[in-house]
Design a protein around this motif. Structure first.
Motif, PDB file in Angstrom:
ATOM      1  N   LEU A   1       0.828  -1.206   0.000  1.00  0.00           N
ATOM      2  CA  LEU A   1       0.000   0.000   0.000  1.00  0.00           C
ATOM      3  C   LEU A   1       0.861   1.253   0.000  1.00  0.00           C
ATOM      4  O   LEU A   1       1.961   1.273   0.558  1.00  0.00           O
ATOM      5  CB  LEU A   1      -0.903   0.021   1.230  1.00  0.00           C
ATOM      6  CG  LEU A   1      -1.895  -1.132   1.412  1.00  0.00           C
ATOM      7  CD1 LEU A   1      -2.607  -0.987   2.748  1.00  0.00           C
ATOM      8  CD2 LEU A   1      -2.904  -1.175   0.270  1.00  0.00           C
ATOM      9  N   SER A   2       0.334   2.315  -0.597  1.00  0.00           N
ATOM     10  CA  SER A   2       0.971   3.623  -0.456  1.00  0.00           C
ATOM     11  C   SER A   2       0.760   4.134   0.959  1.00  0.00           C
ATOM     12  O   SER A   2      -0.051   3.578   1.722  1.00  0.00           O
ATOM     13  CB  SER A   2       0.374   4.614  -1.451  1.00  0.00           C
ATOM     14  OG  SER A   2      -0.956   4.954  -1.078  1.00  0.00           O
ATOM     15  N   TYR A   3       1.451   5.210   1.313  1.00  0.00           N
ATOM     16  CA  TYR A   3       1.314   5.738   2.669  1.00  0.00           C
ATOM     17  C   TYR A   3      -0.128   6.174   2.939  1.00  0.00           C
ATOM     18  O   TYR A   3      -0.703   5.864   3.993  1.00  0.00           O
ATOM     19  CB  TYR A   3       2.270   6.908   2.883  1.00  0.00           C
ATOM     20  CG  TYR A   3       2.290   7.412   4.309  1.00  0.00           C
ATOM     21  CD1 TYR A   3       2.984   6.714   5.290  1.00  0.00           C
ATOM     22  CD2 TYR A   3       1.612   8.564   4.678  1.00  0.00           C
ATOM     23  CE1 TYR A   3       3.005   7.153   6.604  1.00  0.00           C
ATOM     24  CE2 TYR A   3       1.629   9.017   5.987  1.00  0.00           C
ATOM     25  CZ  TYR A   3       2.331   8.313   6.949  1.00  0.00           C
ATOM     26  OH  TYR A   3       2.346   8.751   8.246  1.00  0.00           O
ATOM     27  N   GLY A   4      -0.732   6.873   1.977  1.00  0.00           N
ATOM     28  CA  GLY A   4      -2.116   7.313   2.163  1.00  0.00           C
ATOM     29  C   GLY A   4      -3.074   6.146   2.265  1.00  0.00           C
ATOM     30  O   GLY A   4      -4.030   6.184   3.053  1.00  0.00           O
ATOM     31  N   GLN A   5      -2.848   5.100   1.485  1.00  0.00           N
ATOM     32  CA  GLN A   5      -3.687   3.906   1.584  1.00  0.00           C
ATOM     33  C   GLN A   5      -3.534   3.226   2.938  1.00  0.00           C
ATOM     34  O   GLN A   5      -4.509   2.736   3.505  1.00  0.00           O
ATOM     35  CB  GLN A   5      -3.336   2.938   0.451  1.00  0.00           C
ATOM     36  CG  GLN A   5      -3.784   3.410  -0.926  1.00  0.00           C
ATOM     37  CD  GLN A   5      -3.202   2.566  -2.042  1.00  0.00           C
ATOM     38  OE1 GLN A   5      -2.188   1.866  -1.870  1.00  0.00           O
ATOM     39  NE2 GLN A   5      -3.834   2.620  -3.205  1.00  0.00           N
ATOM     40  N   ARG A   6      -2.304   3.200   3.451  1.00  0.00           N
ATOM     41  CA  ARG A   6      -2.090   2.594   4.769  1.00  0.00           C
ATOM     42  C   ARG A   6      -2.815   3.396   5.850  1.00  0.00           C
ATOM     43  O   ARG A   6      -3.359   2.839   6.797  1.00  0.00           O
ATOM     44  CB  ARG A   6      -0.589   2.490   5.086  1.00  0.00           C
ATOM     45  CG  ARG A   6       0.163   1.571   4.159  1.00  0.00           C
ATOM     46  CD  ARG A   6       1.462   1.066   4.719  1.00  0.00           C
ATOM     47  NE  ARG A   6       2.414   2.092   5.088  1.00  0.00           N
ATOM     48  CZ  ARG A   6       3.244   2.704   4.255  1.00  0.00           C
ATOM     49  NH1 ARG A   6       3.220   2.398   2.950  1.00  0.00           N
ATOM     50  NH2 ARG A   6       4.096   3.607   4.684  1.00  0.00           N
ATOM     51  N   LYS A   7      -2.802   4.727   5.721  1.00  0.00           N
ATOM     52  CA  LYS A   7      -3.543   5.562   6.674  1.00  0.00           C
ATOM     53  C   LYS A   7      -5.024   5.185   6.670  1.00  0.00           C
ATOM     54  O   LYS A   7      -5.640   4.995   7.729  1.00  0.00           O
ATOM     55  CB  LYS A   7      -3.393   7.041   6.294  1.00  0.00           C
ATOM     56  CG  LYS A   7      -2.077   7.673   6.652  1.00  0.00           C
ATOM     57  CD  LYS A   7      -2.171   8.390   7.993  1.00  0.00           C
ATOM     58  CE  LYS A   7      -0.971   9.279   8.229  1.00  0.00           C
ATOM     59  NZ  LYS A   7      -1.018   9.954   9.530  1.00  0.00           N
ATOM     60  N   ARG A   8      -5.600   5.074   5.484  1.00  0.00           N
ATOM     61  CA  ARG A   8      -7.029   4.783   5.397  1.00  0.00           C
ATOM     62  C   ARG A   8      -7.337   3.360   5.850  1.00  0.00           C
ATOM     63  O   ARG A   8      -8.387   3.102   6.452  1.00  0.00           O
ATOM     64  CB  ARG A   8      -7.536   5.042   3.976  1.00  0.00           C
ATOM     65  CG  ARG A   8      -7.710   6.540   3.699  1.00  0.00           C
ATOM     66  CD  ARG A   8      -8.337   6.795   2.360  1.00  0.00           C
ATOM     67  NE  ARG A   8      -7.378   6.602   1.287  1.00  0.00           N
ATOM     68  CZ  ARG A   8      -7.705   6.296   0.033  1.00  0.00           C
ATOM     69  NH1 ARG A   8      -8.973   6.119  -0.284  1.00  0.00           N
ATOM     70  NH2 ARG A   8      -6.785   6.169  -0.885  1.00  0.00           N
ATOM     71  N   ALA A   9      -6.424   2.421   5.578  1.00  0.00           N
ATOM     72  CA  ALA A   9      -6.627   1.051   6.048  1.00  0.00           C
ATOM     73  C   ALA A   9      -6.615   0.989   7.576  1.00  0.00           C
ATOM     74  O   ALA A   9      -7.416   0.277   8.196  1.00  0.00           O
ATOM     75  CB  ALA A   9      -5.558   0.130   5.467  1.00  0.00           C
ATOM     76  N   ALA A  10      -5.708   1.750   8.198  1.00  0.00           N
ATOM     77  CA  ALA A  10      -5.653   1.778   9.662  1.00  0.00           C
ATOM     78  C   ALA A  10      -6.946   2.360  10.237  1.00  0.00           C
ATOM     79  O   ALA A  10      -7.482   1.860  11.238  1.00  0.00           O
ATOM     80  CB  ALA A  10      -4.443   2.581  10.118  1.00  0.00           C
ATOM     81  N   ILE A  11      -7.464   3.420   9.609  1.00  0.00           N
ATOM     82  CA  ILE A  11      -8.723   4.013  10.081  1.00  0.00           C
ATOM     83  C   ILE A  11      -9.874   3.039   9.871  1.00  0.00           C
ATOM     84  O   ILE A  11     -10.766   2.912  10.718  1.00  0.00           O
ATOM     85  CB  ILE A  11      -8.988   5.348   9.364  1.00  0.00           C
ATOM     86  CG1 ILE A  11      -7.902   6.370   9.725  1.00  0.00           C
ATOM     87  CG2 ILE A  11     -10.362   5.905   9.738  1.00  0.00           C
ATOM     88  CD1 ILE A  11      -7.979   7.655   8.920  1.00  0.00           C
ATOM     89  N   ALA A  12      -9.853   2.305   8.748  1.00  0.00           N
ATOM     90  CA  ALA A  12     -10.914   1.327   8.484  1.00  0.00           C
ATOM     91  C   ALA A  12     -10.964   0.271   9.580  1.00  0.00           C
ATOM     92  O   ALA A  12     -12.045  -0.168   9.989  1.00  0.00           O
ATOM     93  CB  ALA A  12     -10.711   0.671   7.121  1.00  0.00           C
ATOM     94  N   GLY A  13      -9.795  -0.144  10.080  1.00  0.00           N
ATOM     95  CA  GLY A  13      -9.769  -1.120  11.162  1.00  0.00           C
ATOM     96  C   GLY A  13     -10.470  -0.611  12.402  1.00  0.00           C
ATOM     97  O   GLY A  13     -11.148  -1.379  13.118  1.00  0.00           O
ATOM     98  N   ALA A  14     -10.315   0.690  12.678  1.00  0.00           N
ATOM     99  CA  ALA A  14     -11.015   1.281  13.826  1.00  0.00           C
ATOM    100  C   ALA A  14     -12.500   1.436  13.542  1.00  0.00           C
ATOM    101  O   ALA A  14     -13.349   1.170  14.405  1.00  0.00           O
ATOM    102  CB  ALA A  14     -10.392   2.632  14.163  1.00  0.00           C
ATOM    103  N   VAL A  15     -12.847   1.848  12.323  1.00  0.00           N
ATOM    104  CA  VAL A  15     -14.249   2.060  11.957  1.00  0.00           C
ATOM    105  C   VAL A  15     -15.026   0.748  12.008  1.00  0.00           C
ATOM    106  O   VAL A  15     -16.223   0.735  12.352  1.00  0.00           O
ATOM    107  CB  VAL A  15     -14.335   2.704  10.558  1.00  0.00           C
ATOM    108  CG1 VAL A  15     -15.768   2.705  10.026  1.00  0.00           C
ATOM    109  CG2 VAL A  15     -13.805   4.141  10.614  1.00  0.00           C
ATOM    110  N   ALA A  16     -14.365  -0.379  11.699  1.00  0.00           N
ATOM    111  CA  ALA A  16     -15.035  -1.681  11.738  1.00  0.00           C
ATOM    112  C   ALA A  16     -15.508  -2.042  13.141  1.00  0.00           C
ATOM    113  O   ALA A  16     -16.394  -2.890  13.303  1.00  0.00           O
ATOM    114  CB  ALA A  16     -14.098  -2.768  11.205  1.00  0.00           C
ATOM    115  N   MET A  17     -14.941  -1.407  14.150  1.00  0.00           N
ATOM    116  CA  MET A  17     -15.405  -1.624  15.524  1.00  0.00           C
ATOM    117  C   MET A  17     -16.687  -0.842  15.820  1.00  0.00           C
ATOM    118  O   MET A  17     -17.286  -0.989  16.875  1.00  0.00           O
ATOM    119  CB  MET A  17     -14.313  -1.219  16.510  1.00  0.00           C
ATOM    120  CG  MET A  17     -13.039  -2.046  16.403  1.00  0.00           C
ATOM    121  SD  MET A  17     -13.295  -3.739  16.939  1.00  0.00           S
ATOM    122  CE  MET A  17     -13.335  -3.514  18.721  1.00  0.00           C
TER     123      MET A  17
END
Length: 281
Positions: A144-160
């Motif tokens: 992933l690009s840096y921006g994609q990694r940022k959004r993936a990390a946020i998605a992990g929190a949003v899934a909660m």
């Protein structure tokens, strides 16, 4: 701050790292439903420590943390209840992503809650869609690009599915386009009912984005409506923060009779352009 109960609140909280100085002392600070909140402070002011106290990653050495008015216990049950309500996304996504693929990483939290597999799949799909990364579900996280990694990390929190999403310097390291995409994601999350808190040292971003702001200064934590708080030049000087450009622009507009003494000034470049149109009309 606006009236209404706090979702999560620190009361008289203090914290000092082992063999280190006191980072926070006698801090009372709460987060309310439905408000976007920026936490401002220079590097080393204690922003990250405060966020970790609010999310249960650290336990206050003094004072207490309350969730919906009830003191948080730091056993398994108490922390599970807290973390299903409040989720923290750290500044560096590489500190948060660890699974082989994006989908696996986003599913980790819901699976740990023991949810049925169909609900886990639904939460993962919803979180990926919310962050606009559905197409990356099967992508290895290391590609992933840096921006994609940022959004993936946020998605992990949003899934909660938290009520409160706390982000530590979410725009750091992003180019202007990446910042705009992230801010649009946060706008959609807020519209869907998530309360978003952002720690930053970018006063212009706070003025543009946040309903309320908290400033960590040497004499303590100051909170209030964003435009009002960031008009306090003495506070910003004490906190070693520069003035937002919008506040400086407001002074120029008032000097030219384009803005009333008590009127709110521009918060975005688009706002400022609107004043220019009025003047030339």
């Amino acid at each position: 701050m606006t009236a209404g109960p706090h979702v999560v609140e620190l009361l008289g909280a203090g914290y000092a790292y082992e063999d280190g100085p006191t980072v926070l002392d006698d801090v009372t600070f709460g987060i309310r439903d439905g408000r976007s909140l920026a936490l401002l402070g220079r590097n080393g002011s204690g922003k990250t420590t405060l966020l970790r106290l609010l999310s249960g990653g650290l336990r206050p050495s003094a004072g207490e943390l309350r969730l919906e008015g009830t003191t948080v216990s730091y056993g398994r049950a108490g922390l599970t209840r807290l973390r299903t309500t409040v989720q923290l996304v750290v500044q560096d996504p590489d500190d948060q992503l660890f699974a082989a693929s994006v989908g696996q990483d986003v599913s980790f939290g819901p699976m740990n809650l023991g949810l049925p597999e169909p609900e886990v799949r639904e939460r993962v799909a919803d979180a990926l869609a919310a962050l606009d990364i559905t197409a990356l579900r099967d992508r290895p996280t290391h590609l992933l690009s840096y921006g994609q990694r940022k959004r993936a990390a946020i998605a992990g929190a949003v899934a909660m599915r938290p009520r409160v999403l706390i982000l530590d310097e979410p725009t750091a390291g992003l180019d202007p386009h990446g910042q705009e995409r992230l801010l649009e994601v946060l706008r959609r999350l807020r519209a869907a009912g998530t309360t978003v808190v952002m720690a930053t040292h970018d006063v212009d971003l706070a003025l543009r984005w946040a309903d309320d702001t908290a400033v960590l200064a040497p004499d303590g934590l100051h909170t209030g409506p964003t435009a009002e708080l960031l008009a306090d030049g003495r506070l910003l000087d004490d906190a070693r923060l520069r003035r937002p450009w919008g506040q400086a622009a407001a002074e120029v507009l008032r000097a030219h009779g384009l803005l009333g003494a008590d009127a709110t000034g521009p918060r975005t470049p688009e706002d400022l352009a609107g004043y220019a149109v009025v003047r030339t009309a």
